[in-house]
Scaffold this active site. Sequence first.
Site, PDB file in Angstrom:
ATOM      1  N   ASP A  63       0.795  -1.232   0.000  1.00 38.93           N
ATOM      2  CA  ASP A  63       0.000   0.000   0.000  1.00 38.93           C
ATOM      3  C   ASP A  63       0.828   1.283   0.000  1.00 38.93           C
ATOM      4  O   ASP A  63       0.324   2.350  -0.303  1.00 38.93           O
ATOM      5  CB  ASP A  63      -0.941   0.016   1.208  1.00 38.93           C
ATOM      6  CG  ASP A  63      -0.202   0.014   2.547  1.00 38.93           C
ATOM      7  OD1 ASP A  63       1.039  -0.067   2.543  1.00 38.93           O
ATOM      8  OD2 ASP A  63      -0.872   0.071   3.607  1.00 38.93           O
ATOM      9  N   HIS A  64       2.116   1.205   0.321  1.00 36.03           N
ATOM     10  CA  HIS A  64       2.912   2.415   0.528  1.00 36.03           C
ATOM     11  C   HIS A  64       3.656   2.901  -0.718  1.00 36.03           C
ATOM     12  O   HIS A  64       4.088   4.051  -0.758  1.00 36.03           O
ATOM     13  CB  HIS A  64       3.935   2.182   1.637  1.00 36.03           C
ATOM     14  CG  HIS A  64       3.441   2.512   3.009  1.00 36.03           C
ATOM     15  ND1 HIS A  64       2.309   1.941   3.549  1.00 36.03           N
ATOM     16  CD2 HIS A  64       3.917   3.354   3.965  1.00 36.03           C
ATOM     17  CE1 HIS A  64       2.114   2.413   4.772  1.00 36.03           C
ATOM     18  NE2 HIS A  64       3.079   3.278   5.039  1.00 36.03           N
ATOM     19  N   ARG A  81       8.731   3.446  11.432  1.00 37.22           N
ATOM     20  CA  ARG A  81       9.822   3.042  10.537  1.00 37.22           C
ATOM     21  C   ARG A  81      11.143   2.844  11.281  1.00 37.22           C
ATOM     22  O   ARG A  81      11.711   3.759  11.859  1.00 37.22           O
ATOM     23  CB  ARG A  81       9.972   4.046   9.391  1.00 37.22           C
ATOM     24  CG  ARG A  81      10.439   5.406   9.775  1.00 37.22           C
ATOM     25  CD  ARG A  81      10.314   6.394   8.627  1.00 37.22           C
ATOM     26  NE  ARG A  81       8.905   6.654   8.326  1.00 37.22           N
ATOM     27  CZ  ARG A  81       8.464   7.769   7.774  1.00 37.22           C
ATOM     28  NH1 ARG A  81       9.290   8.714   7.431  1.00 37.22           N
ATOM     29  NH2 ARG A  81       7.172   7.940   7.526  1.00 37.22           N
ATOM     30  N   ARG A 108      -1.898  12.709  10.109  1.00 38.55           N
ATOM     31  CA  ARG A 108      -0.594  13.284  10.443  1.00 38.55           C
ATOM     32  C   ARG A 108      -0.316  14.435   9.484  1.00 38.55           C
ATOM     33  O   ARG A 108      -0.564  14.314   8.298  1.00 38.55           O
ATOM     34  CB  ARG A 108       0.456  12.178  10.331  1.00 38.55           C
ATOM     35  CG  ARG A 108       1.797  12.474  10.916  1.00 38.55           C
ATOM     36  CD  ARG A 108       2.614  11.187  11.013  1.00 38.55           C
ATOM     37  NE  ARG A 108       2.198  10.377  12.148  1.00 38.55           N
ATOM     38  CZ  ARG A 108       2.574   9.126  12.348  1.00 38.55           C
ATOM     39  NH1 ARG A 108       3.333   8.521  11.454  1.00 38.55           N
ATOM     40  NH2 ARG A 108       2.179   8.473  13.413  1.00 38.55           N
ATOM     41  N   ASP A 151       3.670  -0.639  11.350  1.00 36.06           N
ATOM     42  CA  ASP A 151       3.192   0.680  10.951  1.00 36.06           C
ATOM     43  C   ASP A 151       2.582   1.327  12.179  1.00 36.06           C
ATOM     44  O   ASP A 151       1.886   0.654  12.956  1.00 36.06           O
ATOM     45  CB  ASP A 151       2.153   0.578   9.831  1.00 36.06           C
ATOM     46  CG  ASP A 151       1.822   1.936   9.244  1.00 36.06           C
ATOM     47  OD1 ASP A 151       2.399   2.293   8.208  1.00 36.06           O
ATOM     48  OD2 ASP A 151       0.992   2.651   9.845  1.00 36.06           O
ATOM     49  N   SER A 176       6.027   7.797  12.764  1.00 35.18           N
ATOM     50  CA  SER A 176       5.965   6.476  12.151  1.00 35.18           C
ATOM     51  C   SER A 176       6.747   5.436  12.933  1.00 35.18           C
ATOM     52  O   SER A 176       7.646   5.740  13.706  1.00 35.18           O
ATOM     53  CB  SER A 176       6.511   6.568  10.724  1.00 35.18           C
ATOM     54  OG  SER A 176       6.678   5.291  10.164  1.00 35.18           O
TER      55      SER A 176
END
Length: 806
Positions: free
Chosen positions: A153-154, A698, A501, A218, A696
């Site tokens: 999806d990213h 990440r 965000r 995520d 995030s």
Amino acid sequence: MFPYQRDFRYIFSFCSFCFISKRFSKKSKIDTNIFKLALGHGARRLHVSAAYRAKAKVSMSRFEPTSFVNYERLQSNIDIVRKRLNRPLTLSEKIVYGHLDDPHNQEIDRGRTYLRLRPDRVAMQDATAQMAMLQFISSGLPKVAVPSTIHCDHLIEAQTGGVQDLARAKEVNQEVYKFLSSAGAKYGVGFWKPGSGIIHQIILENYAYPGVMLIGTDSHTPNGGGLGSICIGVGGADAVDVMAGIAWELKCPKVIGVKLTGTLSGWTSPKDVILKVAGILTVKGGTGAIVEYHGPGVDSISCTGMATICNMGAEIGATTSVFPYNHRMRTYLEKTGRGQIAALADEYSDSLVPDEGCEYDELIELNLDQLKPHINGPFTPDLAHPVSEVGAIAEKNGWPLEVKVGLIGSCTNSSYEDMGRAASVAKQALDKGLTCKAQFTVTPGSEQIRATIERDGYVSVILGDVGGVVLANACGPCIGQWDRQDVKKGEKNTIVTSFNRNFTARNDANPATHAFVTSPEIVTALAIAGTLNFNPETDYLTAANGEKFKLDPPNGDELPAKDFDPGQDTYQHPPPDGSSVKVDVSPTSNRLQLLEPFGKWCGGDLEDMKVLIKVKGKCTTDHISAAGPWLKFRGHLDNISNNMLIGAVNSENDAINKIKNYLTGEYGQVPDVARHYKANSVSWVVVGDDNYGEGSSREHAALEPRHLGGKAIIVKSFARIHETNLKKQGVLPLTFSNPSDYDKIRPDDTISIRGLKTFAPGKPLTALVKHSDGSEEALELNHTFNETQIEWFQAGSALNRMKELQ
């Protein structure tokens, strides 16, 4: 109240018909055949609990028919812990403690001890899944130990429209998609192809259910709390632990209660609940805590509305958010083909709601009757304003009033109900001959949502006609995957979104874009009006014929009357045996790179490290490891390290990505200076401000400093996920015992970390700071390492330690 059928598992088998029949008639609708079987004669007589278990074997999802919902384990653990603690439990505690690895002996102290947990499943989005799967490959394990999924999806950039953008993404990202697909097949991970939708919407539709514990790579994984789940955002190394069958660590969360009274109505939406809460708690007010919503107002919120609230809970730093099981969740489960789970949840419903009399570490009360529509921003998601006031506030602060673009959708607000309410606003404008003054984009949350809203006319008839462009079923502009062309970089402008965000430059890489977060219906109204200075509750629009009119409050069905249209089948099942599947990573690829283990701790103190950069102010994971165009390098650690800290503000000169190299005396970009230090065997540290690493999940924001020679990050305070990610990669996340010591650090200092030979939980370390004028001072540094995490540091990373233990 739901029937408490769980009681029947404890009824002994040899009892009088009269006694049991009374119990059944009062408290249960248990299956007649099981009733007869339990009370049968001779060999046919079975213990009631055994018969019940046979009935209760329900699959976790339609994709995993042999993995079952285990409410028995959940209830057993809850009973053990409740007896130990001798007090009522919050819902958060029930689900978290219900997944304890050792409920009999686990030390439990909210906000202090570390829990060892056994989550039920793992989910990864494609940007983070690359590094997670590369780490799993490095572990040498043959197959994942729990149900796991990858969601593409990213990596889909928004340019012209859904169909074209998806086709281009498949071509551009072919190598990455092939890697993820083959890795999923080899290691037993389900693969949702590009175009399937956003990870969190897919989880809500297929995998979340009341009482499940899911971890996802995520930060907005908490979306699943709208279905009564404990869903927690983590880094890829945490996901590897769970996929490897290792107990997962989490600091025992505190619990913030949000009591809801009254009823949502009019222009007020579920989004306004979290926009208001974000204004109260700020971006770090939920750190180390689960936010638990409860009270009579909960029943006025749809299941997907509850998911919206939980999703954006990531913006207050919360570990996760959760709602208690109710009829709204049951209906959603039934509508999404999971009626068996709903029936089972009914029978265990007392485990899926808080105990009466439970206590919260903090309590917030919101009256939904009095809650007004909100809009938060710009530049931070906790700057909350009522929609009725934002125009005047914008004029006072010099924020652009003209709305250039309105964007609805994202993982936060892309449900059927969201789209219906936005469409009802758009239709009113169309009926008066109006279209949007601002550009308008729509991002469906999943293929199922896209197909259903297209079938029901929301897309082509209403949203399209009013001037909207339907983008791919993906994250798109919400995470910076937006090829925006209408303004130049540096040009001040305003956009309004239904995202979660709005950090500086997050959506379009333009630091001058003023991004505001609100509900889809307010976005639609402001896109039609074309200005922030418009309150749809009171202000009038001018129709094409000159007539003045006011928009009616939005309305939309909670769920489709004709059921969901699943759309295209985009799921790839892993084969029963993937051992023969080959996963290729080309050594010349610029997108993927196999990992080399990080070096072990040197065995002594860390001496004379340079201050790479002293960061000033807010430093999110967007600042540390930017997304947008950098997403394509998420599987290549060396290439993506070229974005390390390029968005952070240097306290020395207030510049971005311009720091002094104290070996050469010249100024350069942050990654370049870090590489030069590393090439010359000079270790370095980063010094930062409050809530460092918010945003995030990440883990690249932790991997990159480690890869480029960083040894420690010293700040006033950390965001939860980033602190854990640093520990996992063998970096020292340390905090000033006295936050004002931040001011004592100079950009040209060298720092030594002392006390590592006796590194122990709860024992502070010392920073010996040497200034360029020859003076020195010792500063106390705190840490949150436990014994296991210290072993990660000593081994060089959590993955290294995992290999040592094999």
